[in-house]
Design a protein around this motif. Structure first.
Motif, PDB file in Angstrom:
ATOM      1  N   ASP A   1     -13.613  -1.462   0.469  1.00 48.02           N
ATOM      2  CA  ASP A   1     -14.883  -1.141  -0.108  1.00 48.02           C
ATOM      3  C   ASP A   1     -15.934  -2.183  -0.532  1.00 48.02           C
ATOM      4  O   ASP A   1     -17.035  -2.066  -0.731  1.00 48.02           O
ATOM      5  CB  ASP A   1     -14.681  -0.238  -1.539  1.00 48.02           C
ATOM      6  CG  ASP A   1     -13.746   1.062  -0.835  1.00 48.02           C
ATOM      7  OD1 ASP A   1     -13.971   1.341   0.144  1.00 48.02           O
ATOM      8  OD2 ASP A   1     -13.111   1.246  -2.053  1.00 48.02           O
TER       9      ASP A   1
ATOM     10  N   THR B   1       0.817  -1.295  -0.095  1.00 49.03           N
ATOM     11  CA  THR B   1       0.028   0.005  -0.074  1.00 49.03           C
ATOM     12  C   THR B   1       0.857   1.275   0.091  1.00 49.03           C
ATOM     13  O   THR B   1       0.722   2.105  -0.911  1.00 49.03           O
ATOM     14  CB  THR B   1      -0.943   0.183   1.215  1.00 49.03           C
ATOM     15  OG1 THR B   1      -1.547  -1.302   1.248  1.00 49.03           O
ATOM     16  CG2 THR B   1      -1.857   1.170   1.175  1.00 49.03           C
TER      17      THR B   1
ATOM     18  N   THR C   1      -9.700   2.951  -4.554  1.00 54.92           N
ATOM     19  CA  THR C   1      -9.980   1.748  -4.436  1.00 54.92           C
ATOM     20  C   THR C   1      -9.333   0.834  -3.342  1.00 54.92           C
ATOM     21  O   THR C   1      -8.168   1.141  -3.009  1.00 54.92           O
ATOM     22  CB  THR C   1      -9.890   0.983  -5.591  1.00 54.92           C
ATOM     23  OG1 THR C   1      -8.821   1.426  -6.206  1.00 54.92           O
ATOM     24  CG2 THR C   1     -10.999   1.226  -6.630  1.00 54.92           C
ATOM     25  N   SER C   2     -10.186  -0.011  -2.499  1.00 55.47           N
ATOM     26  CA  SER C   2      -9.472  -0.829  -1.707  1.00 55.47           C
ATOM     27  C   SER C   2     -10.530  -1.984  -1.399  1.00 55.47           C
ATOM     28  O   SER C   2     -11.708  -1.970  -1.689  1.00 55.47           O
ATOM     29  CB  SER C   2      -9.431   0.039  -0.081  1.00 55.47           C
ATOM     30  OG  SER C   2      -9.408  -0.744   0.693  1.00 55.47           O
TER      31      SER C   2
ATOM     32  N   SER D   1       0.622  -4.576   2.524  1.00 54.90           N
ATOM     33  CA  SER D   1      -0.362  -4.111   1.457  1.00 54.90           C
ATOM     34  C   SER D   1      -1.859  -4.339   2.194  1.00 54.90           C
ATOM     35  O   SER D   1      -1.874  -5.309   2.930  1.00 54.90           O
ATOM     36  CB  SER D   1      -0.541  -5.176   0.377  1.00 54.90           C
ATOM     37  OG  SER D   1      -1.762  -5.285  -0.102  1.00 54.90           O
ATOM     38  N   THR D   2      -2.582  -3.114   2.295  1.00 59.68           N
ATOM     39  CA  THR D   2      -3.787  -3.333   3.196  1.00 59.68           C
ATOM     40  C   THR D   2      -4.945  -4.326   2.543  1.00 59.68           C
ATOM     41  O   THR D   2      -5.410  -5.095   3.176  1.00 59.68           O
ATOM     42  CB  THR D   2      -4.563  -1.882   3.257  1.00 59.68           C
ATOM     43  OG1 THR D   2      -4.776  -1.690   1.779  1.00 59.68           O
ATOM     44  CG2 THR D   2      -3.857  -1.111   4.061  1.00 59.68           C
ATOM     45  N   ASP D   3      -4.851  -4.547   1.267  1.00 58.22           N
ATOM     46  CA  ASP D   3      -5.646  -5.519   0.842  1.00 58.22           C
ATOM     47  C   ASP D   3      -5.200  -6.705   1.114  1.00 58.22           C
ATOM     48  O   ASP D   3      -6.024  -7.515   1.530  1.00 58.22           O
ATOM     49  CB  ASP D   3      -5.719  -5.320  -0.828  1.00 58.22           C
ATOM     50  CG  ASP D   3      -6.170  -4.296  -1.266  1.00 58.22           C
ATOM     51  OD1 ASP D   3      -6.761  -3.564  -0.585  1.00 58.22           O
ATOM     52  OD2 ASP D   3      -6.044  -3.754  -2.487  1.00 58.22           O
TER      53      ASP D   3
END
Lengths: 532, 556
Positions: free
Chosen positions: A529, A5, A525-526, B519-521
């Motif tokens: 959401d 990120t 976007t993440s 990575s947050t995802d």
């Protein structure tokens, strides 16, 4: 590839920063209008711009100098035009004065006109430029180049040029390595003060001649071929031989007083020095002053046909004013023989008071005695291969017989001056009747030739100035076109190409906007959401 | 296998997934922390069929990239310091079209041009004087700027050294804590992250190399020298000292002198000490330019004559001894074999007397010059403290002419500028005090000085195009152009080098981030997975409970 990120954020940040930096820099370029803000933008260009600017500065200076020179030469030119006019007017006066039908009164009025012209000419000669420098003073630009001495009547009697020199030119640089004189020298325009055609002397003489001052001239010059001067002054002895009339009255003057002349050699000869002394002695009664002028005789040396050795023996003798000259004049061309004789005469100049000068362009020579003393020559009448008399001096008259003979060949002149008209009467039968009765116009006519020389000189000066002006004009045009070229080169080096720069600016703006838009998209976007 | 052991499996699962959740939470919390390496809870099955447990919390980081990062960091620090320095240098030489040195010089020579046409105009004389003073002031300004830059360097070096020492201390402290944690069997990931970050920062300052010790501590040396900065909790101190004799700064680790090869200090110390570095080079070029202008202008000016002559004039430069040859008397420049002339004028400006002084290099002394001048009946020459004074008799003045020996230049008699370099250049008191003394004229062949003579001013103006520098190939402005261009190139090259270095660092950082970045995802995925696993484990326990309940009801 894993994309963490923070990498997304920092990538967007870096991209935005780069786009913004480019945008801001372009904006700075646009607002400054320059393409080089600091040397590192274009090191070569920065150096070039330095030298170009320097050249531009120099070019500007040259144009400024050209303008300056044009101003100075222009002023000089207009002054020269006035000088030409003045001399032309003087010549008209001389022509009128030379006309014998003019009476004394008419000549008086002409004289006062010429007097005004003398004043005009002096003031022209002392003209200043707008910037205050004297135009004809050369580097002595702060002192009037021509100083004036006035007589008791307030008229200009003498004009003396600055003794420190008026002919050192001021130079201005008008193009790289090209200098031009900013003026024209006073001597070029007005003549050397020692020359017979010195402008101010010519005008003053003309004025005096017109005013009635006469020259009691012993025109002692003997013409080419040895022909005697018909006006040769042989002297009179009666006390009443000469009557001099001046503004103060009249008196009779006797002229045979040898005691009045200590320098002339021939004891029995009357002389200009003695004559002047007599007339001067009578000045209180007549108001007429007398001065002596140089004695001079010109010899044609066409007779230098053969060699000549002077040794003091009969047939090879040349005695000038009692001094016997010895030496060889032999060999070479007639001109070279002439030059040797001139040197021989001059070697004894201290003792004889007689100087010899070669007449340029001919084989002739002249003898002169500046202090006005008589020139007396003793030589042989014998005709022989080695005869001085025959080969050089060719006396046709004045010497008789075959033995040694002496003759006074020239006497000085006498110049009479007074504040009013003067005249003389010579007793009948006197040998110098012609000159002394001459209320004639010899002096005035002589002035005509001198005035022509003056005019030529002024016109030549004006032409020089005119040519220089034309040249400077051309230079000015070249410098102007150079400066335009230089300015455009400088502009190409330094200035921003606005059209391209604005296009680039638009592109950068778009790039920045795109970076913002895409960054915003990516960051929005993440997975969050979509998780519930 | 007992029924109750199922509870043990469930408990372990809850704890393990709790740990996974904690790790995710920790990772998410540090998503923006600089230098943070993501961690992962590694689960292993407990044999035999005994549930799950956390084998270790792994710190995901590539050690090789770390080494590279430290190395590139040194290069980056050096490049950044270099750019910073050169941009400041460049800003000094950014030529203002109106007030820069080039423009000032141009104005100076133009002023002489103007004067050459109207030498008597007092306004033009004042313009020459002002332009000359501006030239001197601009030189001093530029040169002063360079000196300030050099002085600032020392301050900057000092502040960097103190920052480096702070980092060293902190790293040593981390070393101690890491060793302690390892001893307690814990993996101190966060301490390691912190330490890696600090070592990289230290490298940017001093260019270091780090190596791991067995016990988990690091040893840090100045890269390329092997000089130890710290080892475990053993620290050395970096110090800076100014060596007055060589006018250089010296870096020391404890008592050992070191010269870092990368890091900001390498650039700063290099720039401060090197005689060929950009600052020193710019200063010496500027000095050479100033010296050339001083000498050329003075040489012509000394042989010229002003609007008014000198009644008395004192030399600017002193000799060490008036009885040794002028060439060995410590003058700023050496006289040649030749002669000069002094012409004395009376109050009317006519020549009263003339004296020629001949000088033989290596022979003639100041005393010889004095007595030669003094021999003139109208001149008095005296020497006081090695300084020559020449005075004219009352009511008279004198002027100098045609010096072929450069003696007047060397003595500083009738000169326009004083000084010998860009720092000392100034307008001579003679010119500053009386503009009529500006020598626009030359004594003519008869010894006279004409007020309207501008020959010397013209010659001075023409110095503009005279190639006097770099072995007679460059004019003043050429030389200045080269100087500016070189400074610009250096700044540009340094900027480009920095760009390259930044790209290199970014590349390594990206690679490292690919491994260790959060990575947050990804974390959300793990979070979701752990959440489900946790819920399932809880359901398993509750089911087991129901089973046991049922069993109890049978037995009731």
């Amino acid at each position: 590839m894993r994309v963490p990120t923070s990498a997304t954020y920092s990538r967007v940040g870096i991209d935005l920063q780069a786009a913004l930096a480019a945008l801001v820099r372009q904006q700075t370029l646009l607002s400054s209008g320059r393409r080089i803000l600091s040397p590192s933008d274009d090191p070569g260009g920065a150096a070039r711009s330095l030298t170009l600017r320097e050249r531009q500065g120099a070019g500007e200076q040259f144009r400024q100098n050209v303008a300056e020179v044009r101003g100075l030469l222009g002023t000089a030119d207009s002054v020269l035009q006035t000088v030409i006019e003045t001399v032309t007017q003087a010549r008209e006066s001389a022509i009128q004065g030379a006309n014998d039908t003019n009476d004394a009164l008419a000549r008086q009025s002409l004289a006062s006109r010429v007097d005004a012209l003398v004043e005009t000419l002096v003031s022209l000669a002392n003209s200043r430029a707008n910037s205050g420098e004297y135009l004809f003073g050369g580097q002595e630009s702060t002192v009037a180049p021509f100083a004036v001495t006035r007589d008791s009547a307030g008229r200009i009697a003498q004009v003396t040029p600055n003794a420190r020199g008026i002919d050192r030119e001021i130079l201005a640089e008008v193009a790289e390595g090209v200098t031009i004189a900013t003026g024209i020298s006073g001597t070029t325009v007005f003549g050397a003060s020692t020359a017979p055609t010195y402008a101010f002397d010519v005008l003053i003489r003309l004025r005096d001649n017109l005013a009635g001052t006469r020259i009691l001239s012993l025109e002692s010059d003997v013409g080419p071929g040895g022909a005697p001067n018909p006006l040769k002054y042989l002297g009179v002895d009666a006390a009443t031989d000469l009557e001099v009339r001046g503004p103060g009255g009249s008196t009779a003057v006797g002229l045979t007083v040898a005691a009045d002349d200590a320098v002339s050699y021939s004891a029995n000869a009357t002389s200009a020095i003695a004559t002047a002394a007599r007339i001067t002695a009578a000045t209180p009664a007549t108001g007429v002053a007398a001065t002596v002028t140089a004695a001079r005789i010109t010899y044609s040396a066409g007779t230098f046909a053969s060699d000549l050795t002077l040794d003091g023996t009969p047939g090879a003798r040349l005695v000038i004013n009692g001094q016997s000259l010895t030496g060889s004049v032999s060999g070479g061309t007639p001109g070279e023989r002439r030059d040797r004789l001139v040197a021989l005469v001059n070697a004894s100049a201290a003792a004889t008071g007689v100087r010899a000068d070669a007449v340029p362009g001919t084989d002739d020579f002249a003898l002169s005695a500046d202090d006005g003393r008589n020139i007396s020559i003793e030589t042989d009448a014998t005709v022989s291969p080695n005869s001085v008399n025959a080969t050089v001096f060719g006396f046709a008259t004045g010497l008789t017989g075959t033995g040694p003979a002496t003759a006074v060949v020239a006497r000085g002149g006498v110049r009479l001056t007074a504040s009013g008209p003067i005249s003389t009467t010579v007793a009948a039968g006197a040998d110098y009747a012609d000159q002394l009765t001459g209320e004639g116009t010899t002096g005035i006519q002589g002035a005509l030739g001198e005035l022509a020389t003056m005019l030529d000189r002024a016109i030549a000066g004006s032409t020089t100035v005119g040519n220089r002006l034309a040249w400077v004009q051309l230079l000015d045009e070249r410098l102007t076109s150079d400066s335009v070229d230089l300015a455009s080169t400088l502009s190409r080096t330094e200035d921003l190409d606005f059209v391209t720069a604005i296009l680039e600016f638009r592109q950068m703006q778009l790039a920045y906007e795109r970076a913002l838009a895409s960054g915003a998209e990516v960051l929005q976007t993440s997975l969050l959401d979509f998780l519930r | 296998m007992s029924l109750f052991s199922g509870f043990e499996i469930g408990r372990k699962a809850l704890a393990a997934h709790q740990a996974v959740l904690d790790t995710v939470g920790h990772n998410l919390a540090n998503v923006a922390t600089r230098g943070y390496a993501r961690q992962r809870a590694e689960l292993v099955a407990v044999a035999p069929r005994n549930g799950v447990e956390v084998a270790q919390i792994r710190r995901l980081r590539d050690r090789f990239l770390d080494v590279q990062l430290i190395q590139e960091g040194g290069g980056l620090g050096r490049a950044q310091a270099q750019v910073n320095l050169l941009q400041r240098l460049e800003s000094i030489f950014t030529e203002d079209p109106e007030a820069g040195l080039g423009a000032t010089l141009s104005r100076f020579f133009r002023a002489f041009q103007d004067l050459s046409v109207h030498p008597t105009d007092p306004a033009l004389r004042v313009t020459v004087k002002e332009a000359g003073a501006q030239v001197a002031a601009t030189f001093r300004d530029l040169r002063g700027g360079l000196d300030v830059l050099k002085a600032d360097l020392v301050t900057e070096i000092e502040s960097r050294v103190s920052a480096a020492n702070g980092l060293v201390t902190e790293i040593a402290e981390l070393n101690r804590r890491i060793v302690a944690a390892r001893g307690g069997g814990l993996e101190p990931s966060d301490l390691l992250d912190r330490r890696d970050l600090l070592v990289a920062q230290l490298s940017e300052i001093a260019g270091v190399a780090a190596s791991d010790n067995e016990n988990g501590s690091v040893r840090v040396t100045i890269a390329g020298t092997g000089v130890r900065l710290l080892d475990g909790d053993l620290v050395s101190t970096l110090t800076v000292a100014l060596d007055g004799s060589t006018n250089t700064v010296r870096l020391q680790v404890d008592d050992e002198v070191v010269a870092p090869q990368s890091g900001a200090l390498a650039a700063l110390v290099g720039a401060r000490n090197s005689p060929t570095g950009p600052i020193s080079q710019a200063a010496s070029d500027l000095d050479a330019l100033a010296r050339s202008i001083i000498d050329e202008v003075n040489r012509l000016h000394a042989s010229g004559a002003g609007l008014t002559g000198h009644a008395t004039l004192t030399a600017a430069n002193a000799v060490s001894s008036s009885t040794v040859a002028l060439t060995a008397a410590g003058l700023p420049s050496s006289p040649l074999t030749g002669a000069f002339r002094i012409v004395v004028h009376d109050s009317a400006g006519s020549v009263a007397s003339t004296v020629d002084v001949s000088v033989t290099a290596g022979v003639t002394t100041l005393e010889d010059v004095r007595s030669a001048i003094d021999a003139d009946p109208n001149l008095t020459a005296t020497i006081s403290a090695g300084i020559l004074t020449v005075s004219a008799a009352s009511g008279m003045t004198y002027a100098f002419a045609s010096d072929t020996s450069d003696t007047l230049l060397a003595l500083g008699l009738n000169t326009f500028f004083t000084g010998t370099d860009a720092l000392t250049i100034g307008e001579s008191p003679l010119v500053a005090g009386d503009v009529a003394k500006i020598a626009a004229a030359r004594v003519d062949s008869t010894g006279l000085v004409h007020r309207g003579d501008g020959e010397n001013a013209l010659a001075l103006a023409r110095l503009r195009t005279k190639p006097t520098l770099r072995g007679g190939t460059a004019t003043f402005v050429d030389f200045l152009g080269t100087l500016v261009s070189r400074v610009g190139s250096e700044a540009r090259d340094a900027t480009q080098a920095l760009d390259r270095q930044e790209a290199a660092v970014e590349l390594v950082e990206n690679l490292q981030q690919q491994t260790s970045g959060v990575s947050t995802d990804e974390e959300l995925l793990t979070l979701t997975q752990a959440q489900h696993a946790y819920a399932a484990a809880a359901r398993y326990i509750s089911t087991l409970n129901d089973v046991i309940d049922s069993l109890f009801q049978i037995t009731r």
